[in-house]
Design a protein around this motif. Structure first.
Motif, PDB file in Angstrom:
ATOM      1  N   VAL A   1       9.410  52.784 -14.383  1.00  9.14           N
ATOM      2  CA  VAL A   1       8.673  51.946 -13.644  1.00  9.14           C
ATOM      3  C   VAL A   1       9.076  50.850 -12.739  1.00  9.14           C
ATOM      4  O   VAL A   1       9.213  49.949 -13.637  1.00  9.14           O
ATOM      5  CB  VAL A   1       6.889  52.012 -13.749  1.00  9.14           C
ATOM      6  N   GLY A   2       8.829  50.242 -11.563  1.00 14.05           N
ATOM      7  CA  GLY A   2       9.577  49.076 -11.053  1.00 14.05           C
ATOM      8  C   GLY A   2       8.872  48.139 -10.237  1.00 14.05           C
ATOM      9  O   GLY A   2       8.079  49.253  -9.378  1.00 14.05           O
ATOM     10  N   VAL A   3       8.974  47.377  -9.727  1.00 13.81           N
ATOM     11  CA  VAL A   3       8.368  46.278  -8.952  1.00 13.81           C
ATOM     12  C   VAL A   3       9.309  45.503  -8.459  1.00 13.81           C
ATOM     13  O   VAL A   3      10.604  44.850  -8.502  1.00 13.81           O
ATOM     14  CB  VAL A   3       7.605  45.515  -9.565  1.00 13.81           C
ATOM     15  N   LYS A   4       9.504  45.688  -6.894  1.00 13.94           N
ATOM     16  CA  LYS A   4      10.565  44.807  -5.961  1.00 13.94           C
ATOM     17  C   LYS A   4       9.738  43.725  -4.787  1.00 13.94           C
ATOM     18  O   LYS A   4       8.776  44.436  -4.223  1.00 13.94           O
ATOM     19  CB  LYS A   4      11.071  45.738  -5.875  1.00 13.94           C
ATOM     20  N   ARG A   5       9.579  43.075  -5.065  1.00 16.59           N
ATOM     21  CA  ARG A   5       9.970  42.213  -3.704  1.00 16.59           C
ATOM     22  C   ARG A   5      10.929  41.929  -2.558  1.00 16.59           C
ATOM     23  O   ARG A   5      11.801  41.249  -2.928  1.00 16.59           O
ATOM     24  CB  ARG A   5       9.337  40.433  -3.961  1.00 16.59           C
ATOM     25  N   CYS A   6      10.631  42.535  -1.083  1.00 14.98           N
ATOM     26  CA  CYS A   6      11.457  42.513  -0.694  1.00 14.98           C
ATOM     27  C   CYS A   6      11.008  41.303   0.595  1.00 14.98           C
ATOM     28  O   CYS A   6      10.748  41.170   0.653  1.00 14.98           O
ATOM     29  CB  CYS A   6      11.469  43.898   0.353  1.00 14.98           C
ATOM     30  N   ASN A   7      12.593  41.538   1.047  1.00 17.36           N
ATOM     31  CA  ASN A   7      12.430  40.487   2.271  1.00 17.36           C
ATOM     32  C   ASN A   7      11.923  40.048   3.479  1.00 17.36           C
ATOM     33  O   ASN A   7      11.912  39.747   3.218  1.00 17.36           O
ATOM     34  CB  ASN A   7      14.602  40.303   3.441  1.00 17.36           C
ATOM     35  N   ASP A   8      11.003  41.218   4.000  1.00 17.18           N
ATOM     36  CA  ASP A   8      10.267  41.457   5.157  1.00 17.18           C
ATOM     37  C   ASP A   8       8.988  41.075   4.126  1.00 17.18           C
ATOM     38  O   ASP A   8       7.810  41.829   4.910  1.00 17.18           O
ATOM     39  CB  ASP A   8      10.707  42.878   5.381  1.00 17.18           C
ATOM     40  N   ASP A   9       9.158  40.341   2.774  1.00 21.12           N
ATOM     41  CA  ASP A   9       7.802  39.603   1.958  1.00 21.12           C
ATOM     42  C   ASP A   9       6.844  41.586   1.690  1.00 21.12           C
ATOM     43  O   ASP A   9       5.591  41.131   1.418  1.00 21.12           O
ATOM     44  CB  ASP A   9       6.915  38.639   2.921  1.00 21.12           C
ATOM     45  N   THR A  10       7.177  42.301   1.377  1.00 29.08           N
ATOM     46  CA  THR A  10       7.007  43.572   0.893  1.00 29.08           C
ATOM     47  C   THR A  10       7.257  43.565  -0.344  1.00 29.08           C
ATOM     48  O   THR A  10       7.773  43.422  -0.582  1.00 29.08           O
ATOM     49  CB  THR A  10       6.711  44.948   1.863  1.00 29.08           C
ATOM     50  N   MET A  11       6.148  44.116  -1.079  1.00 25.86           N
ATOM     51  CA  MET A  11       6.246  44.757  -3.148  1.00 25.86           C
ATOM     52  C   MET A  11       5.801  46.044  -2.627  1.00 25.86           C
ATOM     53  O   MET A  11       5.158  47.238  -1.972  1.00 25.86           O
ATOM     54  CB  MET A  11       5.396  44.349  -3.694  1.00 25.86           C
ATOM     55  N   HIS A  12       7.677  46.778  -3.239  1.00 29.27           N
ATOM     56  CA  HIS A  12       7.869  48.281  -3.354  1.00 29.27           C
ATOM     57  C   HIS A  12       7.677  48.013  -5.068  1.00 29.27           C
ATOM     58  O   HIS A  12       8.378  47.504  -5.611  1.00 29.27           O
ATOM     59  CB  HIS A  12       9.094  48.012  -2.786  1.00 29.27           C
ATOM     60  N   ILE A  13       7.013  49.470  -4.953  1.00 28.73           N
ATOM     61  CA  ILE A  13       6.628  50.372  -6.425  1.00 28.73           C
ATOM     62  C   ILE A  13       7.684  51.120  -6.171  1.00 28.73           C
ATOM     63  O   ILE A  13       7.714  51.955  -5.864  1.00 28.73           O
ATOM     64  CB  ILE A  13       5.578  50.778  -6.742  1.00 28.73           C
ATOM     65  N   PHE A  14       8.223  51.180  -7.362  1.00 20.92           N
ATOM     66  CA  PHE A  14       9.430  52.825  -7.601  1.00 20.92           C
ATOM     67  C   PHE A  14       8.404  53.288  -9.022  1.00 20.92           C
ATOM     68  O   PHE A  14       8.701  52.878 -10.235  1.00 20.92           O
ATOM     69  CB  PHE A  14      11.054  51.756  -8.227  1.00 20.92           C
ATOM     70  N   VAL A  15       9.307  54.519  -8.930  1.00 21.68           N
ATOM     71  CA  VAL A  15       8.577  55.128  -9.916  1.00 21.68           C
ATOM     72  C   VAL A  15      10.433  56.435 -10.646  1.00 21.68           C
ATOM     73  O   VAL A  15      10.568  56.765  -9.604  1.00 21.68           O
ATOM     74  CB  VAL A  15       7.469  56.362  -9.718  1.00 21.68           C
ATOM     75  N   ASP A  16      10.898  56.268 -11.421  1.00 21.50           N
ATOM     76  CA  ASP A  16      12.395  56.550 -12.104  1.00 21.50           C
ATOM     77  C   ASP A  16      12.963  56.895 -10.877  1.00 21.50           C
ATOM     78  O   ASP A  16      13.812  57.566 -10.561  1.00 21.50           O
ATOM     79  CB  ASP A  16      11.944  58.996 -12.168  1.00 21.50           C
ATOM     80  N   GLY A  17      13.158  55.520 -10.355  1.00 16.96           N
ATOM     81  CA  GLY A  17      13.885  54.972  -8.938  1.00 16.96           C
ATOM     82  C   GLY A  17      13.848  55.102  -7.719  1.00 16.96           C
ATOM     83  O   GLY A  17      14.695  55.224  -7.249  1.00 16.96           O
ATOM     84  N   GLU A  18      12.471  56.055  -8.066  1.00 10.61           N
ATOM     85  CA  GLU A  18      12.394  56.381  -6.254  1.00 10.61           C
ATOM     86  C   GLU A  18      11.754  55.656  -6.036  1.00 10.61           C
ATOM     87  O   GLU A  18      10.756  55.236  -6.342  1.00 10.61           O
ATOM     88  CB  GLU A  18      11.797  57.734  -6.208  1.00 10.61           C
ATOM     89  N   ASP A  19      11.820  54.769  -4.693  1.00 14.27           N
ATOM     90  CA  ASP A  19      11.157  54.053  -3.861  1.00 14.27           C
ATOM     91  C   ASP A  19       9.903  54.726  -2.863  1.00 14.27           C
ATOM     92  O   ASP A  19       9.905  55.632  -2.672  1.00 14.27           O
ATOM     93  CB  ASP A  19      11.463  53.047  -2.503  1.00 14.27           C
ATOM     94  N   MET A  20       8.616  54.356  -3.752  1.00 15.27           N
ATOM     95  CA  MET A  20       7.260  54.434  -3.344  1.00 15.27           C
ATOM     96  C   MET A  20       7.016  53.803  -2.017  1.00 15.27           C
ATOM     97  O   MET A  20       5.641  54.623  -1.378  1.00 15.27           O
ATOM     98  CB  MET A  20       6.154  54.850  -4.208  1.00 15.27           C
ATOM     99  N   GLY A  21       7.886  53.191  -1.532  1.00 15.66           N
ATOM    100  CA  GLY A  21       7.389  52.147  -0.543  1.00 15.66           C
ATOM    101  C   GLY A  21       6.089  51.146  -1.010  1.00 15.66           C
ATOM    102  O   GLY A  21       6.304  50.315  -1.630  1.00 15.66           O
ATOM    103  N   PRO A  22       5.959  50.369   0.532  1.00 14.19           N
ATOM    104  CA  PRO A  22       5.240  48.695   0.257  1.00 14.19           C
ATOM    105  C   PRO A  22       4.056  49.167   0.184  1.00 14.19           C
ATOM    106  O   PRO A  22       3.377  49.951   0.530  1.00 14.19           O
ATOM    107  CB  PRO A  22       5.505  48.670   1.837  1.00 14.19           C
ATOM    108  N   ALA A  23       3.878  48.583  -1.037  1.00 18.00           N
ATOM    109  CA  ALA A  23       2.468  48.282  -1.850  1.00 18.00           C
ATOM    110  C   ALA A  23       0.955  46.862  -1.283  1.00 18.00           C
ATOM    111  O   ALA A  23       0.163  47.381  -1.128  1.00 18.00           O
ATOM    112  CB  ALA A  23       2.857  48.867  -3.098  1.00 18.00           C
ATOM    113  N   ALA A  24       1.951  46.454  -0.578  1.00 14.88           N
ATOM    114  CA  ALA A  24       1.423  45.497  -0.872  1.00 14.88           C
ATOM    115  C   ALA A  24       2.458  44.396   0.711  1.00 14.88           C
ATOM    116  O   ALA A  24       3.482  44.741   0.736  1.00 14.88           O
ATOM    117  CB  ALA A  24       0.653  44.364  -1.420  1.00 14.88           C
ATOM    118  N   THR A  25       1.489  43.341   1.606  1.00 16.77           N
ATOM    119  CA  THR A  25       2.726  42.585   2.339  1.00 16.77           C
ATOM    120  C   THR A  25       2.003  41.041   2.084  1.00 16.77           C
ATOM    121  O   THR A  25       1.580  41.090   1.774  1.00 16.77           O
ATOM    122  CB  THR A  25       1.949  42.651   4.101  1.00 16.77           C
TER     123      THR A  25
END
Length: 523
Positions: A1-25
């Motif tokens: 499981v992973g979490v990432k904050r992107c340049n567009d101020d969105t938070m993305h969740i990763f499962v087994d390396g796969e981006d689940m898309g923006p979870a928060a803005t």
């Protein structure tokens, strides 16, 4: 499981390396990754090996930083792990060459002195403070011409390009400051009555700062931990000192300071008896008794002032204990430095008494014979407020004498008025009551002005006028007194430990009291 904050101020969740898309803005820049081990999840491991973006950023964000980083920051904890592994190794601390304009460094940047004025004396260490590393420095020189004194603390950002203000209280970004007996964060007071008043620390005092593994800031005074001053201290952080007012020079202590309670303080005096006594198998709260060389009261200004007043009383030296280490100052700074508790027990059966906070005690000479030795352990501790004029006669007799020790602490003599008549009591002198001495287990009662009247005097050193009160700390034989209510008509409690219905002790017995110390309080 992973979490990432992107340049567009969105938070993305990763499962087994796969981006689940923006979870928060609208996620702000300075954020941390948070995990909650909930329910069936009992253990996790960090597997990140590199930052996914902005790898050039090396400084972990501060929870309290007022400004954001230049680039976007990822929440990967790898930087924190690296920072902790690096900070776990203690480093040799020196002062940074960038400092207040009135500071001059010497001794390979281990000594700092303020060479002019009373401010512009801010200095920071060149190295960050590792977790669990105790940074210590000694106060070398004080100038009594000024008021106030040094302050110290930590900042959560690099000081290399810091624009040093005139005083530390102007630091408003990621700064934790200890000043007098208060704690400030970004110039806002967050805690009062913490530790001793730094303005009263004498020359030779060793002060220290430590950030523990829980990111809590501790203050040390003469190697004694004063407790947690602040929490959530970022890493890295840098200690700073403000040489303000009286404090003109400090030196970083590089040698190991003797541990609290180490050998060297073996000599015990009557002051030690208030620390821990075995009474009927009951051990009192144990407090640290400072070794003689670390005892703060030897240079306490308040104790020095009380001592000068005692000299003005011209009492013979033969009445007092020759060992000055047995004299104790109970001003706010001294009793906090010793770690005193407010109440102790003494005697058989044990009975509570309060330490005389705000007073200074000068130990009296006590004859070393069996009866006195027994009294020191088995008798109770009490206090007696008196007048300056009654001191000499009381000391001459070595005990509180009913009818002559103090007009404020003896019951009044019955008198017949012109139109009154009172029958004499059986087996008593007609028209006269058996004199009684009033005592109390707390100076909050015995130190009231009706018992200990104030006198005005001029300090021979500063030529300032002060008001002084005097009293005695005494040992009183169990069974020789009666516990009763206060007789002054107070409705509010005078001491939180003692009810107003049992705050006054009455004794009529001669030989039932033993003088233990002379108490002086000065306003």
């Amino acid at each position: 499981v992973g979490v990432k904050r992107c340049n567009d101020d969105t938070m993305h969740i990763f499962v087994d390396g796969e981006d689940m898309g923006p979870a928060a803005t609208a996620v702000p820049k300075n954020v941390y990754a948070v995990l909650d081990l909930y329910g069936r999840i009992t253990a996790v491991s960090i597997v990140s090996s590199s930052l996914m973006e902005d790898s050039e950023s090396v400084k972990a964000p501060s929870l309290t930083s007022d400004s954001c980083s230049e680039g976007e920051e990822d929440s990967s904890p790898v930087r924190e792990a690296e920072s902790e592994s690096c900070s776990s190794v203690p480093t040799i601390m020196t002062f940074l060459e960038n400092h207040g304009k009135n500071i001059q460094l010497s001794n390979q940047s281990l000594t700092a002195a303020r060479v002019s004025s009373y401010n512009q004396g801010l200095l920071v260490t060149a190295q960050p403070l590792a977790r669990q590393q105790l940074f210590q420095f000694q106060i070398d020189r004080l100038n009594p011409s000024w008021t106030s004194s040094l302050s110290l603390g930590v900042i959560g950002h690099s000081p290399d390009r810091l624009n040093f203000p005139s005083t530390a209280c102007c630091l408003k970004r990621s700064a934790w400051l200890l000043q007098r007996d208060s704690v400030f964060h970004n110039s806002l007071k967050i805690c009062e009555n913490f530790g001793p008043n730094l303005d009263t620390c004498p020359e030779g005092t060793v002060l220290g700062l430590l950030v523990d593994t829980n990111s809590c800031l501790h203050l040390y005074v003469n190697s004694m931990d004063q407790g947690v001053a602040a929490q959530d201290i970022p890493s890295p952080c840098y200690p700073f000192i403000d040489l303000y007012g009286q404090c003109e020079q400090v030196t970083i202590v590089t040698s190991t300071v003797a541990a609290v309670g180490a050998e060297g303080g073996e000599t015990r005096c009557q002051a030690d008896m208030e620390k821990a006594d075995m009474v009927d198998g009951i051990k009192e709260s144990v407090c640290w008794t400072p070794p003689p060389e670390a005892n703060p009261n030897k240079t306490c200004e308040y104790q020095a002032l009380c001592s000068r007043f005692k000299d003005l009383l011209t009492l013979p030296d033969g009445y007092f204990n020759e060992d000055a280490k047995c004299n104790l100052c109970y001003c706010e700074s001294c009793h906090k430095l010793r770690g005193d508790e407010a109440y102790y027990k003494r005697g058989e059966p044990p009975r509570d008494y309060a330490l005389p906070f705000g007073w200074c005690r000068f130990a009296l000479r006590i004859k070393s014979h069996c009866e006195v030795s027994n009294a020191m352990k088995k008798w109770h501790i009490a206090y007696h407020g008196t007048s300056v004029g009654a001191l000499r006669r009381t000391l001459d007799h070595g005990q509180l004498l009913p009818g002559c020790s103090s007009i404020f602490s003896v019951s009044p003599v019955k008198a017949e008025g012109p139109n009154s008549y009172s029958e004499p009591e059986e087996n008593s002198t007609p028209g006269r009551e058996v004199p009684r001495v009033r005592l109390s287990p707390t100076m909050r009662y015995s130190g009231l002005e009706i018992f200990a009247p104030k006198v005005q005097f001029r300090d021979p050193r500063s030529h300032r006028c002060h008001q002084a009160q005097v009293g005695f700390q005494v040992c009183v034989r169990p069974g020789s007194y009666k516990v009763g209510p206060q007789t002054l008509g107070h409705s509010e409690p005078l001491d939180p430990r003692f009810s107003n219905t049992e705050i006054e002790w009455i004794t009529k017995e001669q030989g039932g009291t033993l003088l233990y110390g002379l108490l002086i309080r000065i306003e």
